[in-house]
Design an enzyme around this catalytic site. Structure first.
Site, PDB file in Angstrom:
ATOM      1  N   ARG A  70     134.499  99.603  98.568  1.00  0.00           N
ATOM      2  CA  ARG A  70     134.391 100.486  99.727  1.00  0.00           C
ATOM      3  C   ARG A  70     133.049 101.215  99.775  1.00  0.00           C
ATOM      4  O   ARG A  70     132.594 101.604 100.844  1.00  0.00           O
ATOM      5  CB  ARG A  70     135.531 101.519  99.700  1.00  0.00           C
ATOM      6  CG  ARG A  70     136.900 100.942 100.037  1.00  0.00           C
ATOM      7  CD  ARG A  70     137.901 102.060 100.274  1.00  0.00           C
ATOM      8  NE  ARG A  70     139.187 101.552 100.696  1.00  0.00           N
ATOM      9  CZ  ARG A  70     140.175 101.253  99.869  1.00  0.00           C
ATOM     10  NH1 ARG A  70     139.993 101.415  98.559  1.00  0.00           N
ATOM     11  NH2 ARG A  70     141.333 100.790 100.316  1.00  0.00           N
ATOM     12  N   HIS A 208     141.133  91.394  77.180  1.00  0.00           N
ATOM     13  CA  HIS A 208     139.852  91.391  76.486  1.00  0.00           C
ATOM     14  C   HIS A 208     140.005  91.279  74.970  1.00  0.00           C
ATOM     15  O   HIS A 208     139.068  90.877  74.277  1.00  0.00           O
ATOM     16  CB  HIS A 208     139.033  92.634  76.846  1.00  0.00           C
ATOM     17  CG  HIS A 208     139.538  93.912  76.260  1.00  0.00           C
ATOM     18  ND1 HIS A 208     140.470  94.705  76.892  1.00  0.00           N
ATOM     19  CD2 HIS A 208     139.250  94.526  75.090  1.00  0.00           C
ATOM     20  CE1 HIS A 208     140.716  95.763  76.142  1.00  0.00           C
ATOM     21  NE2 HIS A 208     139.996  95.682  75.049  1.00  0.00           N
ATOM     22  N   LYS A 212     137.636  88.930  71.400  1.00  0.00           N
ATOM     23  CA  LYS A 212     137.052  89.502  70.186  1.00  0.00           C
ATOM     24  C   LYS A 212     136.980  88.456  69.081  1.00  0.00           C
ATOM     25  O   LYS A 212     137.869  87.621  68.924  1.00  0.00           O
ATOM     26  CB  LYS A 212     137.870  90.718  69.736  1.00  0.00           C
ATOM     27  CG  LYS A 212     137.786  91.896  70.711  1.00  0.00           C
ATOM     28  CD  LYS A 212     138.580  93.086  70.227  1.00  0.00           C
ATOM     29  CE  LYS A 212     138.447  94.265  71.177  1.00  0.00           C
ATOM     30  NZ  LYS A 212     137.098  94.830  71.164  1.00  0.00           N
ATOM     31  N   GLU A 246     144.217 104.604  68.650  1.00  0.00           N
ATOM     32  CA  GLU A 246     143.144 105.212  69.420  1.00  0.00           C
ATOM     33  C   GLU A 246     143.083 106.698  69.082  1.00  0.00           C
ATOM     34  O   GLU A 246     144.119 107.365  68.998  1.00  0.00           O
ATOM     35  CB  GLU A 246     143.381 105.048  70.920  1.00  0.00           C
ATOM     36  CG  GLU A 246     143.431 103.616  71.404  1.00  0.00           C
ATOM     37  CD  GLU A 246     143.718 103.542  72.893  1.00  0.00           C
ATOM     38  OE1 GLU A 246     142.778 103.739  73.683  1.00  0.00           O
ATOM     39  OE2 GLU A 246     144.882 103.321  73.258  1.00  0.00           O
ATOM     40  N   HIS A 270     148.130  93.384  74.762  1.00  0.00           N
ATOM     41  CA  HIS A 270     147.318  93.274  73.546  1.00  0.00           C
ATOM     42  C   HIS A 270     148.151  92.959  72.314  1.00  0.00           C
ATOM     43  O   HIS A 270     147.849  92.038  71.545  1.00  0.00           O
ATOM     44  CB  HIS A 270     146.563  94.587  73.298  1.00  0.00           C
ATOM     45  CG  HIS A 270     145.628  94.968  74.389  1.00  0.00           C
ATOM     46  ND1 HIS A 270     145.005  94.049  75.199  1.00  0.00           N
ATOM     47  CD2 HIS A 270     145.185  96.180  74.818  1.00  0.00           C
ATOM     48  CE1 HIS A 270     144.231  94.672  76.066  1.00  0.00           C
ATOM     49  NE2 HIS A 270     144.331  95.962  75.857  1.00  0.00           N
ATOM     50  N   LYS A 370     148.000 106.844  70.945  1.00  0.00           N
ATOM     51  CA  LYS A 370     146.824 107.635  71.285  1.00  0.00           C
ATOM     52  C   LYS A 370     146.800 108.911  70.456  1.00  0.00           C
ATOM     53  O   LYS A 370     147.816 109.343  69.923  1.00  0.00           O
ATOM     54  CB  LYS A 370     146.816 107.972  72.780  1.00  0.00           C
ATOM     55  CG  LYS A 370     146.587 106.773  73.675  1.00  0.00           C
ATOM     56  CD  LYS A 370     146.457 107.187  75.128  1.00  0.00           C
ATOM     57  CE  LYS A 370     146.082 105.998  76.009  1.00  0.00           C
ATOM     58  NZ  LYS A 370     144.733 105.475  75.683  1.00  0.00           N
TER      59      LYS A 370
END
Length: 519
Positions: A70, A208, A212, A246, A270, A370
């Site tokens: 946009r 992703h 790796k 994380e 994952h 997390k």
């Protein structure tokens, strides 16, 4: 004038950095269309990855990048954004490479629901096809947008006749980002919408983690070394741990994350991918179909999560306030755009069982969360102890179990712990480790995940991408866990930020006489 070395690289010629390596496939002429080109993913990952591929000579010199979102940019402003993004690339900036990458770059602003946008994109694509390589020029659409837009994008690309049939020399493919649906029902609905326009072989569902180095090296380590594969089974392996930790909280993603949680954000994609690569049988061939067939068989063998199993074998929790890296951080419910009464989990630990001939009786412990003490993703293969400790009469404590650790991030590598006699007159056994690090062993930084995955999509190799049935099976497992929580009226436990999760997670693994490996 372009220096000789840079000319060779820009034309895709031999690169001295690649001499002596195995076969590397280079992409043919193509246009990469990035929907959501003004967004964070494009800026931090996609554009830098394309530059790195160009630097390596792996992109065809006539590759074009076409951005759309946009935000109203001109072609020149978009090139400026690419230049800014290149600062995040792995390879150093070289003007000749940048010029090659951007000389055909363009941008079309518009609403993704507006048919006129696709008419303008079509004119750009036809213009690109008129240049060198037009008869066999491919188009790679990248949906770097919120998932709710995927169906709109696919439908409008179909209406504008911008999708070629499978097998056409001028190929068309699409990459879609996670999360691929919110549950099994929405994932199937999304697949149906995509398949109205794209054949399954044209859809590349990206994760992703699969790009790796260490993740790919799981299969090489297992199947390329004679000492490892005979030990890779329940006869010798006591249990397996897969951890994705994380240290960060939800940050600015609170609005997205609340209602999604770690089970959908990490476990469904994952963690399941890592599980399948550890557990899969050797494929008959190293090609996309054979590898993905074996991964699917693993998911089919996962013992379903009944209401009783969820209550016994799954721990969910949510971080509270605490200290991370020496500074105070807020609890999840105090984060921006998070419901103050939210029951969304930010931590999960679960005991999986894979009931097949290779792994029956071997538990798999998966945990992700997390606001843990550090960022680390690691697979720990914990081997069984010898049946008899012959040193016990000497008063020697037996060493810990041997552990093979596959480190996915942040420092990719492999280590093996084993017992060794310490120097001296006394017989004493201590644990020692052999370490392998990609950065030090090969003297070169490994490619980033998006580099490899973009190139694989452009050459048409779907080995590292999720297939439709694989996604369905993963969602079926996750839906069973979520249904168990709902049936049990489960609410997340609390854990202090900067710790390794709630005490219940320790109890889960200690119930079998085991403990979490130290990362």
């Amino acid at each position: 004038m372009m220096p000789e070395r840079e000319t060779a690289r820009a034309e895709g010629a031999s690169n001295p950095l690649r001499e002596g390596m195995g076969e590397i496939r280079e992409a043919g002429p193509a246009t990469v269309v990035i929907f959501g080109a003004s967004g964070d993913l494009a800026n931090r990952k996609l554009l830098p990855a394309l530059y790195d591929l160009a630097w390596e000579g792996l992109l065809h010199p006539d590759t074009a990048i076409l951005g759309s979102s946009r935000s109203g940019f001109s072609d020149e402003e978009f090139r400026k954004r690419i230049r800014d993004s290149v600062e995040k690339a792995r390879r150093p900036f070289e003007a000749a490479v940048f010029e090659q990458l951007t000389r055909h770059a363009g941008y079309e602003a518009g609403d993704f629901g507006d048919p006129d946008l696709y008419e303008r994109l079509g004119r750009r694509l036809r213009h690109a096809a008129g240049r060198r390589g037009g008869d066999a020029r491919g188009t790679l659409f990248y949906f770097s947008t919120p998932p709710k837009v995927y169906q709109t994008l696919a439908a409008n690309l179909g209406k504008a006749n911008l999708v070629r049939s499978p097998g056409d020399a001028a190929w068309t493919r699409v990459i879609v980002e996670k999360p691929f649906g919110h549950d099994l029902g929405t994932a199937r609905s999304l697949n149906r919408s995509l398949h109205e326009v794209f054949a399954e072989e044209q859809v590349f569902r990206i994760d992703h983690y699969l790009g790796k180095e260490t993740v790919q090296n799981i299969l090489v380590f297992r199947l390329g070394n004679g000492f490892s594969e005979p030990l890779w089974n329940s006869r010798y392996v006591d249990h397996v741990q897969i951890t994705a930790a994380e240290s960060l909280g939800v940050g600015t993603r609170g609005g997205f994350y609340d209602g999604v949680g770690v089970v959908r954000d990490m476990l469904q994609n994952h963690m399941m991918q890592l599980l399948t690569l550890v557990c899969m049988e050797p494929p008959s061939r190293f090609d996309a179909k054979s590898v993905r067939d074996e991964k699917v068989k693993v998911l089919e063998a996962v013992t379903p999560f009944t209401v009783e199993r969820v209550a016994r074998d799954v721990v969910r929790a949510q971080y509270g306030a605490g200290m991370v890296d020496g500074r105070p951080v807020p609890g999840y419910r105090e984060e921006d755009k998070v419901d103050p009464s939210s029951t969304t989990e930010t931590y999960l630990a679960a005991r999986f069982e894979v009931e097949n001939w290779r792994w029956s009786g071997t538990p798999f412990y998966l945990r992700a969360g997390k606001r843990l003490p550090k960022r680390a993703t690691e697979i720990s293969i914990v081997f069984k102890q010898p049946p008899v400790s012959i040193f016990r009469e000497e008063g020697v404590s037996p060493p810990r179990s041997n552990v093979l650790s596959l480190r996915v991030q942040p420092e990719e590598g492999i280590s093996l712990s084993f017992g060794s006699k310490t120097p001296g007159q006394r017989l004493r056994i201590d644990d020692v480790r052999m370490d392998f690090l990609y950065a030090t062993s090969f003297g070169e930084e490994a490619p980033q995940a998006y580099e490899r995955l973009l190139l694989e999509a452009m050459v048409g190799d779907s080995t590292l991408f999720a297939r439709e049935d694989e996604v369905d099976l993963a969602w079926g497992i996750v839906d069973g866990i979520v249904a168990g929580w709902e049936e049990n009226g489960s609410r997340p436990q609390s854990y202090e930020s900067g710790t390794w999760g709630p005490g219940e997670a320790n109890a889960l693994i200690e119930r079998g006489g085991r403990f979490w490996e130290r990362l």
